[in-house]
Motif scaffolding. Structure first.
Motif, PDB file in Angstrom:
ATOM      1  N   THR B 126     -18.542   3.516  -1.971  1.00 61.53           N
ATOM      2  CA  THR B 126     -18.104   4.200  -0.748  1.00 61.53           C
ATOM      3  C   THR B 126     -16.653   3.917  -0.390  1.00 61.53           C
ATOM      4  O   THR B 126     -16.011   4.736   0.255  1.00 61.53           O
ATOM      5  N   ARG B 127     -16.117   2.768  -0.798  1.00 68.26           N
ATOM      6  CA  ARG B 127     -14.731   2.417  -0.424  1.00 68.26           C
ATOM      7  C   ARG B 127     -13.762   2.466  -1.593  1.00 68.26           C
ATOM      8  O   ARG B 127     -12.576   2.205  -1.408  1.00 68.26           O
ATOM      9  N   SER B 128     -14.258   2.754  -2.776  1.00 66.56           N
ATOM     10  CA  SER B 128     -13.403   2.875  -3.976  1.00 66.56           C
ATOM     11  C   SER B 128     -12.578   1.625  -4.247  1.00 66.56           C
ATOM     12  O   SER B 128     -11.441   1.706  -4.722  1.00 66.56           O
ATOM     13  N   PHE B 129     -13.166   0.489  -3.999  1.00 64.63           N
ATOM     14  CA  PHE B 129     -12.499  -0.760  -4.365  1.00 64.63           C
ATOM     15  C   PHE B 129     -12.510  -0.882  -5.879  1.00 64.63           C
ATOM     16  O   PHE B 129     -13.444  -0.426  -6.551  1.00 64.63           O
ATOM     17  N   SER B 130     -11.467  -1.539  -6.409  1.00 66.48           N
ATOM     18  CA  SER B 130     -11.409  -1.738  -7.859  1.00 66.48           C
ATOM     19  C   SER B 130     -12.351  -2.872  -8.258  1.00 66.48           C
ATOM     20  O   SER B 130     -12.700  -3.722  -7.428  1.00 66.48           O
ATOM     21  N   TYR B 131     -12.729  -2.861  -9.531  1.00 68.38           N
ATOM     22  CA  TYR B 131     -13.598  -3.936 -10.037  1.00 68.38           C
ATOM     23  C   TYR B 131     -12.920  -5.302  -9.880  1.00 68.38           C
ATOM     24  O   TYR B 131     -13.578  -6.293  -9.554  1.00 68.38           O
ATOM     25  N   GLU B 132     -11.602  -5.333 -10.101  1.00 69.54           N
ATOM     26  CA  GLU B 132     -10.870  -6.600 -10.015  1.00 69.54           C
ATOM     27  C   GLU B 132     -10.924  -7.170  -8.600  1.00 69.54           C
ATOM     28  O   GLU B 132     -11.163  -8.368  -8.407  1.00 69.54           O
ATOM     29  N   ASN B 133     -10.691  -6.299  -7.611  1.00 63.01           N
ATOM     30  CA  ASN B 133     -10.682  -6.783  -6.218  1.00 63.01           C
ATOM     31  C   ASN B 133     -12.075  -7.233  -5.782  1.00 63.01           C
ATOM     32  O   ASN B 133     -12.218  -8.213  -5.054  1.00 63.01           O
ATOM     33  N   VAL B 134     -13.092  -6.515  -6.235  1.00 71.82           N
ATOM     34  CA  VAL B 134     -14.464  -6.921  -5.900  1.00 71.82           C
ATOM     35  C   VAL B 134     -14.775  -8.274  -6.562  1.00 71.82           C
ATOM     36  O   VAL B 134     -15.422  -9.137  -5.967  1.00 71.82           O
ATOM     37  N   ALA B 135     -14.278  -8.451  -7.772  1.00 75.99           N
ATOM     38  CA  ALA B 135     -14.479  -9.726  -8.475  1.00 75.99           C
ATOM     39  C   ALA B 135     -13.809 -10.860  -7.699  1.00 75.99           C
ATOM     40  O   ALA B 135     -14.372 -11.956  -7.558  1.00 75.99           O
ATOM     41  N   ARG B 136     -12.624 -10.601  -7.160  1.00 78.21           N
ATOM     42  CA  ARG B 136     -11.917 -11.617  -6.372  1.00 78.21           C
ATOM     43  C   ARG B 136     -12.676 -11.965  -5.100  1.00 78.21           C
ATOM     44  O   ARG B 136     -12.723 -13.106  -4.674  1.00 78.21           O
ATOM     45  N   ILE B 137     -13.292 -10.955  -4.487  1.00 76.50           N
ATOM     46  CA  ILE B 137     -14.017 -11.181  -3.229  1.00 76.50           C
ATOM     47  C   ILE B 137     -15.269 -12.027  -3.478  1.00 76.50           C
ATOM     48  O   ILE B 137     -15.594 -12.934  -2.708  1.00 76.50           O
ATOM     49  N   LEU B 138     -15.971 -11.701  -4.568  1.00 74.60           N
ATOM     50  CA  LEU B 138     -17.282 -12.327  -4.801  1.00 74.60           C
ATOM     51  C   LEU B 138     -17.253 -13.506  -5.767  1.00 74.60           C
ATOM     52  O   LEU B 138     -18.285 -14.144  -5.989  1.00 74.60           O
ATOM     53  N   GLY B 139     -16.086 -13.797  -6.344  1.00 77.98           N
ATOM     54  CA  GLY B 139     -16.009 -14.927  -7.265  1.00 77.98           C
ATOM     55  C   GLY B 139     -16.656 -14.635  -8.606  1.00 77.98           C
ATOM     56  O   GLY B 139     -17.244 -15.526  -9.220  1.00 77.98           O
ATOM     57  N   LEU B 140     -16.595 -13.366  -9.035  1.00 81.84           N
ATOM     58  CA  LEU B 140     -17.154 -12.991 -10.340  1.00 81.84           C
ATOM     59  C   LEU B 140     -16.012 -12.552 -11.249  1.00 81.84           C
ATOM     60  O   LEU B 140     -14.875 -12.387 -10.804  1.00 81.84           O
ATOM     61  N   THR B 141     -16.362 -12.316 -12.508  1.00 82.56           N
ATOM     62  CA  THR B 141     -15.366 -11.729 -13.405  1.00 82.56           C
ATOM     63  C   THR B 141     -15.476 -10.214 -13.318  1.00 82.56           C
ATOM     64  O   THR B 141     -16.494  -9.676 -12.855  1.00 82.56           O
ATOM     65  N   ARG B 142     -14.449  -9.539 -13.786  1.00 81.37           N
ATOM     66  CA  ARG B 142     -14.433  -8.082 -13.757  1.00 81.37           C
ATOM     67  C   ARG B 142     -15.618  -7.511 -14.516  1.00 81.37           C
ATOM     68  O   ARG B 142     -16.271  -6.553 -14.078  1.00 81.37           O
ATOM     69  N   ARG B 143     -15.900  -8.092 -15.660  1.00 79.88           N
ATOM     70  CA  ARG B 143     -17.001  -7.610 -16.490  1.00 79.88           C
ATOM     71  C   ARG B 143     -18.348  -7.760 -15.786  1.00 79.88           C
ATOM     72  O   ARG B 143     -19.207  -6.877 -15.880  1.00 79.88           O
ATOM     73  N   GLN B 144     -18.498  -8.870 -15.080  1.00 85.39           N
ATOM     74  CA  GLN B 144     -19.746  -9.097 -14.363  1.00 85.39           C
ATOM     75  C   GLN B 144     -19.934  -8.043 -13.275  1.00 85.39           C
ATOM     76  O   GLN B 144     -21.038  -7.507 -13.095  1.00 85.39           O
ATOM     77  N   VAL B 145     -18.861  -7.742 -12.562  1.00 87.17           N
ATOM     78  CA  VAL B 145     -18.922  -6.733 -11.502  1.00 87.17           C
ATOM     79  C   VAL B 145     -19.271  -5.367 -12.103  1.00 87.17           C
ATOM     80  O   VAL B 145     -20.135  -4.652 -11.588  1.00 87.17           O
ATOM     81  N   GLU B 146     -18.608  -5.054 -13.182  1.00 86.92           N
ATOM     82  CA  GLU B 146     -18.830  -3.755 -13.830  1.00 86.92           C
ATOM     83  C   GLU B 146     -20.280  -3.624 -14.291  1.00 86.92           C
ATOM     84  O   GLU B 146     -20.925  -2.583 -14.083  1.00 86.92           O
ATOM     85  N   TYR B 147     -20.795  -4.693 -14.865  1.00 89.67           N
ATOM     86  CA  TYR B 147     -22.174  -4.679 -15.357  1.00 89.67           C
ATOM     87  C   TYR B 147     -23.162  -4.535 -14.208  1.00 89.67           C
ATOM     88  O   TYR B 147     -24.080  -3.712 -14.259  1.00 89.67           O
ATOM     89  N   LYS B 148     -22.968  -5.350 -13.166  1.00 93.42           N
ATOM     90  CA  LYS B 148     -23.884  -5.310 -12.013  1.00 93.42           C
ATOM     91  C   LYS B 148     -23.859  -3.934 -11.347  1.00 93.42           C
ATOM     92  O   LYS B 148     -24.898  -3.407 -10.961  1.00 93.42           O
ATOM     93  N   TYR B 149     -22.682  -3.369 -11.225  1.00 94.67           N
ATOM     94  CA  TYR B 149     -22.560  -2.049 -10.603  1.00 94.67           C
ATOM     95  C   TYR B 149     -23.272  -0.995 -11.440  1.00 94.67           C
ATOM     96  O   TYR B 149     -23.984  -0.129 -10.906  1.00 94.67           O
ATOM     97  N   SER B 150     -23.114  -1.077 -12.744  1.00 95.94           N
ATOM     98  CA  SER B 150     -23.781  -0.104 -13.617  1.00 95.94           C
ATOM     99  C   SER B 150     -25.301  -0.229 -13.493  1.00 95.94           C
ATOM    100  O   SER B 150     -26.019   0.787 -13.507  1.00 95.94           O
ATOM    101  N   GLN B 151     -25.808  -1.430 -13.350  1.00102.16           N
ATOM    102  CA  GLN B 151     -27.247  -1.643 -13.191  1.00102.16           C
ATOM    103  C   GLN B 151     -27.737  -1.079 -11.863  1.00102.16           C
ATOM    104  O   GLN B 151     -28.822  -0.476 -11.799  1.00102.16           O
TER     105      GLN B 151
END
Lengths: 179, 172
Positions: B126-151
């Motif tokens: 809904t907010r079009s945040f980048s994977y990198e910024n979401v990773a920074r917010i949640l303490g994850l890696t970019r790949r982890q965010v991408e994977y979780k989002y795809s799931q």
């Protein structure tokens, strides 16, 4: 590329369910987060320097991809504080020791130059009345007397061996009798 | 109001996770960034007071945000319709595409996801945040965010299939 994610985004876009935030705004949001948290904690009366430090470490670890908890961040702060205090005590001790050593070295250097300066100032140096080569050693009266005494004693008692006392008396230059 | 130390930690964690969501939602409703930050501050101050009693933090925050923004607009302009301001999947639904929007919203709400995955979904979808910024917010890696989002998206699409929508293209 028509992946499920692209399709899903198209769906949200069509039904006006996306409200995008620009990349610059995203960066600003992340920048404001810590400062606004600090203001909020001050407002509710829970702010402290320690809490702020813990939160800084917590957000830093999250930023670099480490999913640490606040408790773990507190432990890191505690360990760092202990290491710094131990290091500062040792550092202070070593520093004071080194400074004292330098001061002592400086004092000893200052004494030597002073002595030399006293003897070698232009005022203390007086020109010689005669050239050095022409000056002949002159015996003082005392030296003459002592040598004469030694010769007399030897002449008076040639057979007797000189005692230590007599020898000492012959050798001394002063008139003060030896004990 | 006194709060135990453990709750301050939980509040801090929740604040760090939800702050980007709430502020970005506020920024889309309020043009002035300083006003948006003040509104966000007010929402989280109330959130702090009522933290122990809240079960669904995300839903509560969006509800509180709506009320605070309503008060803000009320001071400025009493003729503003707050529901029109909050034409957003996270907050309410209005005219047009109502049924589909309800369906999509249900799919996003009823999907069996964790709190973290829900934050990822809201920020990226809904907010079009980048994977990198979401990773920074949640303490994850970019790949982890991408994977979780795809799931999460896969789960939503599976839910829509169960509701009879076999292909999203039907809705597009």
């Amino acid at each position: 590329m028509n992946t499920p994610i692209d399709q899903f985004h198209s769906l949200l876009d069509k039904y006006r369910m996306i409200h995008p935030v620009s990349p610059e705004t995203q960066e600003n949001i992340l920048k404001y987060r810590n400062s606004d948290y600090k203001k909020l904690m001050k407002k509710v009366g829970k702010y402290s320097a320690l809490l702020w430090l813990v939160v800084l470490i917590y957000t830093f670890l999250k930023k670099i991809g480490i999913q640490a908890t606040l408790l773990q961040s507190k432990i890191i702060v505690g360990v760092a504080a202990a290491a710094i205090s131990a290091g500062s005590v040792t550092g202070t001790y070593q520093g004071v020791k080194y400074v004292r050593k330098i001061i002592h070295r400086q004092e000893s250097k200052e004494e030597k130059p002073e002595k030399i300066e006293k003897t070698l100032t232009p005022e203390t140096i007086q020109p010689l009345s005669e050239p050095i080569n022409t000056v002949q050693p002159q015996k003082t009266d005392l030296i003459k007397q002592s040598s004469n005494k030694a010769v007399e004693k030897k002449e008076l008692s040639p057979g007797k061996k000189e005692t230590k006392k007599q020898k000492h008396d012959a050798d001394t230059l002063s008139d003060v009798p030896s004990l | 109001m006194k709060r135990q130390k453990g709750n301050v930690d939980e509040f801090t964690r929740a604040y760090m996770e939800y702050y980007p969501l709430i502020l970005s939602a506020t920024l889309t409703k309020v043009s002035n960034s300083d006003d948006a930050r003040d509104i966000c501050q007010e929402v989280f101050a109330i959130f702090y007071d009522k933290f122990d009693t809240i079960e669904n933090k995300r839903a509560w925050l969006y509800g509180a945000l709506k009320n605070v923004v309503y008060r803000y607009y009320n001071k400025k302009d009493t003729s503003v319709d707050i529901d029109e301001v909050f034409d957003d999947i996270g907050l309410s639904f209005t005219n047009g595409f109502r049924d589909t929007r309800i369906l999509i919203r249900e799919a996003m709400d009823n999907n069996d996801v964790t709190e973290e995955e829900r934050v990822i979904l809201d920020l990226i979808a809904t907010r079009s945040f980048s994977y990198e910024n979401v990773a920074r917010i949640l303490g994850l890696t970019r790949r982890q965010v991408e994977y979780k989002y795809s799931q999460v998206v896969k789960g939503i699409l599976d839910y829509l299939k169960k509701k009879g929508i076999k292909d999203i293209a039907e809705l597009l």
